[in-house]
Scaffold this motif. Structure first.
Motif, mmCIF file in Angstrom:
data_model
loop_
_atom_site.group_PDB
_atom_site.id
_atom_site.type_symbol
_atom_site.label_atom_id
_atom_site.label_comp_id
_atom_site.label_asym_id
_atom_site.label_seq_id
_atom_site.Cartn_x
_atom_site.Cartn_y
_atom_site.Cartn_z
ATOM 1 N N TYR A 286 -41.743 3.533 -31.221
ATOM 2 C CA TYR A 286 -41.787 4.886 -30.660
ATOM 3 C C TYR A 286 -40.954 5.850 -31.505
ATOM 4 O O TYR A 286 -39.966 5.474 -32.132
ATOM 5 C CB TYR A 286 -41.248 4.889 -29.232
ATOM 6 C CG TYR A 286 -42.047 4.055 -28.268
ATOM 7 C CD1 TYR A 286 -43.055 4.622 -27.488
ATOM 8 C CD2 TYR A 286 -41.795 2.689 -28.130
ATOM 9 C CE1 TYR A 286 -43.796 3.849 -26.608
ATOM 10 C CE2 TYR A 286 -42.531 1.910 -27.252
ATOM 11 C CZ TYR A 286 -43.526 2.500 -26.488
ATOM 12 O OH TYR A 286 -44.256 1.732 -25.620
ATOM 13 N N LEU A 287 -41.368 7.098 -31.461
ATOM 14 C CA LEU A 287 -40.617 8.198 -32.051
ATOM 15 C C LEU A 287 -40.452 9.266 -30.973
ATOM 16 O O LEU A 287 -41.418 9.920 -30.580
ATOM 17 C CB LEU A 287 -41.367 8.783 -33.256
ATOM 18 C CG LEU A 287 -40.783 10.060 -33.858
ATOM 19 C CD1 LEU A 287 -39.391 9.792 -34.433
ATOM 20 C CD2 LEU A 287 -41.707 10.619 -34.931
ATOM 21 N N PRO B 15 -42.964 -4.998 -39.036
ATOM 22 C CA PRO B 15 -41.730 -5.337 -38.336
ATOM 23 C C PRO B 15 -41.835 -6.398 -37.256
ATOM 24 O O PRO B 15 -40.845 -7.030 -36.919
ATOM 25 C CB PRO B 15 -41.328 -4.005 -37.709
ATOM 26 C CG PRO B 15 -42.631 -3.318 -37.455
ATOM 27 C CD PRO B 15 -43.532 -3.717 -38.594
ATOM 28 N N GLY B 16 -43.005 -6.598 -36.657
ATOM 29 C CA GLY B 16 -43.086 -7.553 -35.553
ATOM 30 C C GLY B 16 -44.140 -7.126 -34.545
ATOM 31 O O GLY B 16 -45.019 -6.309 -34.836
ATOM 32 N N GLU B 17 -44.040 -7.670 -33.322
ATOM 33 C CA GLU B 17 -45.087 -7.468 -32.334
ATOM 34 C C GLU B 17 -44.789 -6.360 -31.323
ATOM 35 O O GLU B 17 -45.646 -5.997 -30.531
ATOM 36 C CB GLU B 17 -45.336 -8.780 -31.580
ATOM 37 C CG GLU B 17 -45.806 -9.923 -32.484
ATOM 38 C CD GLU B 17 -46.053 -11.204 -31.719
ATOM 39 O OE1 GLU B 17 -45.801 -11.204 -30.487
ATOM 40 O OE2 GLU B 17 -46.496 -12.182 -32.334
ATOM 41 N N VAL C 250 -34.111 9.470 -36.133
ATOM 42 C CA VAL C 250 -33.607 8.950 -37.407
ATOM 43 C C VAL C 250 -34.784 8.985 -38.367
ATOM 44 O O VAL C 250 -35.707 8.183 -38.266
ATOM 45 C CB VAL C 250 -33.060 7.520 -37.276
ATOM 46 C CG1 VAL C 250 -32.528 7.042 -38.631
ATOM 47 C CG2 VAL C 250 -31.975 7.444 -36.223
ATOM 48 N N THR C 251 -34.778 9.920 -39.285
ATOM 49 C CA THR C 251 -35.910 10.066 -40.193
ATOM 50 C C THR C 251 -35.867 9.028 -41.300
ATOM 51 O O THR C 251 -34.842 8.378 -41.534
ATOM 52 C CB THR C 251 -35.909 11.467 -40.819
ATOM 53 O OG1 THR C 251 -34.712 11.620 -41.579
ATOM 54 C CG2 THR C 251 -35.981 12.541 -39.756
ATOM 55 N N GLY D 80 -37.740 1.205 -39.693
ATOM 56 C CA GLY D 80 -36.355 1.220 -39.227
ATOM 57 C C GLY D 80 -35.971 2.529 -38.591
ATOM 58 O O GLY D 80 -34.999 2.598 -37.825
ATOM 59 N N SER D 81 -36.709 3.588 -38.875
ATOM 60 C CA SER D 81 -36.422 4.890 -38.285
ATOM 61 C C SER D 81 -37.050 5.061 -36.912
ATOM 62 O O SER D 81 -36.861 6.090 -36.256
ATOM 63 C CB SER D 81 -36.912 6.002 -39.221
ATOM 64 O OG SER D 81 -38.317 5.944 -39.372
ATOM 65 N N LEU D 82 -37.813 4.063 -36.451
ATOM 66 C CA LEU D 82 -38.451 4.126 -35.139
ATOM 67 C C LEU D 82 -37.681 3.263 -34.138
ATOM 68 O O LEU D 82 -36.833 2.466 -34.488
ATOM 69 C CB LEU D 82 -39.908 3.657 -35.238
ATOM 70 C CG LEU D 82 -40.793 4.443 -36.224
ATOM 71 C CD1 LEU D 82 -42.182 3.826 -36.292
ATOM 72 C CD2 LEU D 82 -40.872 5.912 -35.822
ATOM 73 N N SER D 83 -38.023 3.420 -32.867
ATOM 74 C CA SER D 83 -37.347 2.699 -31.792
ATOM 75 C C SER D 83 -38.340 1.812 -31.046
ATOM 76 O O SER D 83 -39.544 2.082 -31.033
ATOM 77 C CB SER D 83 -36.706 3.702 -30.813
ATOM 78 O OG SER D 83 -36.196 3.028 -29.672
ATOM 79 N N THR D 84 -37.832 0.773 -30.424
ATOM 80 C CA THR D 84 -38.679 -0.082 -29.586
ATOM 81 C C THR D 84 -38.695 0.384 -28.133
ATOM 82 O O THR D 84 -39.368 -0.214 -27.297
ATOM 83 C CB THR D 84 -38.191 -1.540 -29.643
ATOM 84 O OG1 THR D 84 -36.811 -1.587 -29.239
ATOM 85 C CG2 THR D 84 -38.333 -2.109 -31.044
#
Length: 505
Positions: free
Chosen positions: A392-393, A386-388, A164-165, A152-156
């Motif tokens: 990214y961080l 989380p999914g396919e 967001v750590t 949840g702290s990562l982005s797509t």
């Protein structure tokens, strides 16, 4: 926050912890930096990590009063430089070198005078990559809640530069809008707990009758496994680790041919690999090995951090049978064990888990576990991801996420799986004195993946490779073996061009 009691199952991880057997869980995430990343990219990232707020439960410290129940206490001061650290690998920055660092970091106890977590950003990994190693005491989170916070702290989006750590990610804030206006279900927690204890007691009675052969069931029960080197007592805090990756789509396809789950396919592969490993060490199996498989009893909408798991025992197939037959046996055993607990409530499942965990710990500390038959030979946990989509961080793409878990009483081998995208990433953790060459087991997992796939699918030669990345703290770089059109390479020998992974329970 006012002090709150630590729930029983979470408390068990504190009470059973020792210097030889810490009870924290961890993960090593590997990221590929953007090609245009500035020279100070990681220094800036570390600085932003340290600026991130610390929210519950990462702001809690365990408090053990002389009288009364242990409690969670809000920390008055958090030294972020203690919790968030920055280091670098020496050249050439191989994954073997990375895992040597991880093994050392994962062996030591967390300081209970502080919130029990830490994060280490490790730069210098070859291929323009860096790693983030995190460890958190198991009393704070279980697998599902940990994954929700980690992913949840990562982005797509690769263009999203928001930081967001894990320790600042608040899943409850995301759900506030969803729950606003809904009437809350009022339940009496004491009544629920009482019913759960009664159900768990009745279930334990059934298990006891089966153990005394006064009741018939196909389900695997505790204290009926054969003893192996995986059941040697843990006397030191040194660990060996190995990592490998399987393609999730192919594992799913194998399960679809037999109408079984990803977890059951993985258990069959691990069972065959363990039989091979033991035979190579002069312990040829004569009966099925047994896995303890944690089961999440958390509802999909529950984002709380407290541990909500129980477990079932599953036989891993007769030694020497064909790959297809072994899978069928695993499916049968898994179905029988799940059917036994199907009628139990979530509270009863957790209470059963507490009872069994406490019993295993008592037997281990009294040395009676070396007299009674073991309950299981390996812990296998599969945590869905989380999914396919790629994650990214700050523009860096996550290419791998290997779980490094903990060892429970009675066994010195843990195999945990974690999925993201089309990858099923395996993290193997073992007592180095009992299994110093655990990398051989990860290589065997890849070979038996290929053999099972060949048996079930007659795989064409154009298939992508399953990639092995194996390390132990004091081994030479391993030689990977190719088998059955699913080619494997050790990361110590060459860079893998195609990786794929699958879930971890």
């Amino acid at each position: 926050m006012s002090n709150t009691s630590i729930p029983p199952l979470d408390l068990m991880f504190f009470l059973t912890e020792s210097a030889q057997s810490p009870k924290h869980v961890g993960a090593i995430q590997i990221f590929e930096m953007p090609k245009n990343a500035p020279a100070n990219y990681l220094q800036e990232l570390v600085a932003r990590f340290k600026q991130a707020p610390v929210v519950a439960p990462f702001s809690y410290t365990p408090y053990f009063p002389r009288l009364g129940m242990p409690q969670w206490k809000e920390s008055e001061e958090i030294d972020i430089n203690y919790h968030v650290r920055h280091s670098a690998l020496p050249g050439p920055g191989t994954e073997d070198q990375l895992m040597e660092v991880v093994q050392r970091l994962h062996s030591s106890l967390l300081d209970r005078r502080r919130p029990c977590w830490m994060c280490q950003i490790i730069e210098g990994l070859e291929g323009n990559r860096f790693a983030i190693y995190s460890k958190i005491h198991h009393a704070y989170i279980d697998g599902m809640s940990g994954v929700k916070r980690m992913y949840g702290s990562l982005s797509t989006s690769p263009k999203d530069d928001t930081v967001v750590t894990t320790w600042s990610f608040d899943p409850n804030a995301r759900n506030k809008k969803k729950t606003q206006g809904r009437p809350s279900k009022r339940t009496n927690p004491l009544m629920q707990q009482a019913r759960g204890v009664m159900e768990a007691y009745q279930f334990m009675t059934k298990v006891g009758l089966q153990w005394m052969k006064l009741r018939e069931s196909d389900a695997q029960i505790p204290f009926s496994a054969r003893r192996t080197r995986m059941n040697k007592p843990i006397q030191w805090d040194t660990r060996s680790t190995a990592i490998c990756t399987l393609p999730l789509d192919r594992v799913k396809k194998m399960g679809k041919t037999r109408q079984c789950t990803v977890n059951e396919v993985v258990l069959a592969i691990i069972g065959a690999a363990l039989d091979e490993y033991l035979s190579a060490h002069g312990e040829t199996p004569t009966a099925p090995l047994v896995a303890l498989c944690p089961m999440s009893i958390r509802s999909k909408s529950d984002d709380s951090a407290r541990t909500q798991v129980s477990a079932v025992h599953v036989r891993l197939g007769d030694p020497g049978v064909s790959p297809g037959r072994r899978l069928a046996q695993v499916v049968e055993s898994s179905a029988a064990s799940k059917a036994e607990v199907a009628s139990l409530s979530a509270e009863a499942m957790m209470d059963y888990g507490v009872m069994v965990f406490a019993l295993y710990e008592l037997l281990e500390r009294s040395k009676l576990d070396q007299i009674l038959a073991p309950s299981y030979n390996v812990l296998v946990s599969n945590v869905p991801g989380p999914g396919e989509e790629d994650l990214y961080l700050c523009g860096s793409r996550m290419v791998a996420s290997y779980p490094i878990s903990t060892l429970l009483p009675g066994v010195n081998l843990n195999v945990t799986l974690l999925s993201h995208g089309n990858s099923l990433d395996f993290g193997l953790l073992a007592d180095r004195h009992a299994l110093p060459d655990v990398h051989l087991l990860s290589e065997a997992i890849l070979r038996h993946f290929g053999e099972l796939e060949k048996a079930l699918l007659a795989a064409p030669s154009s298939r992508r490779r399953a990639v092995s990345r194996t390390t132990t703290r004091h081994k030479a770089k391993p030689k990977a073996k190719a088998k059955a059109k699913a080619k494997t390479k050790t990361r110590a020998k060459s860079k893998a061009k195609a990786t794929a992974a699958a879930p971890v329970n």
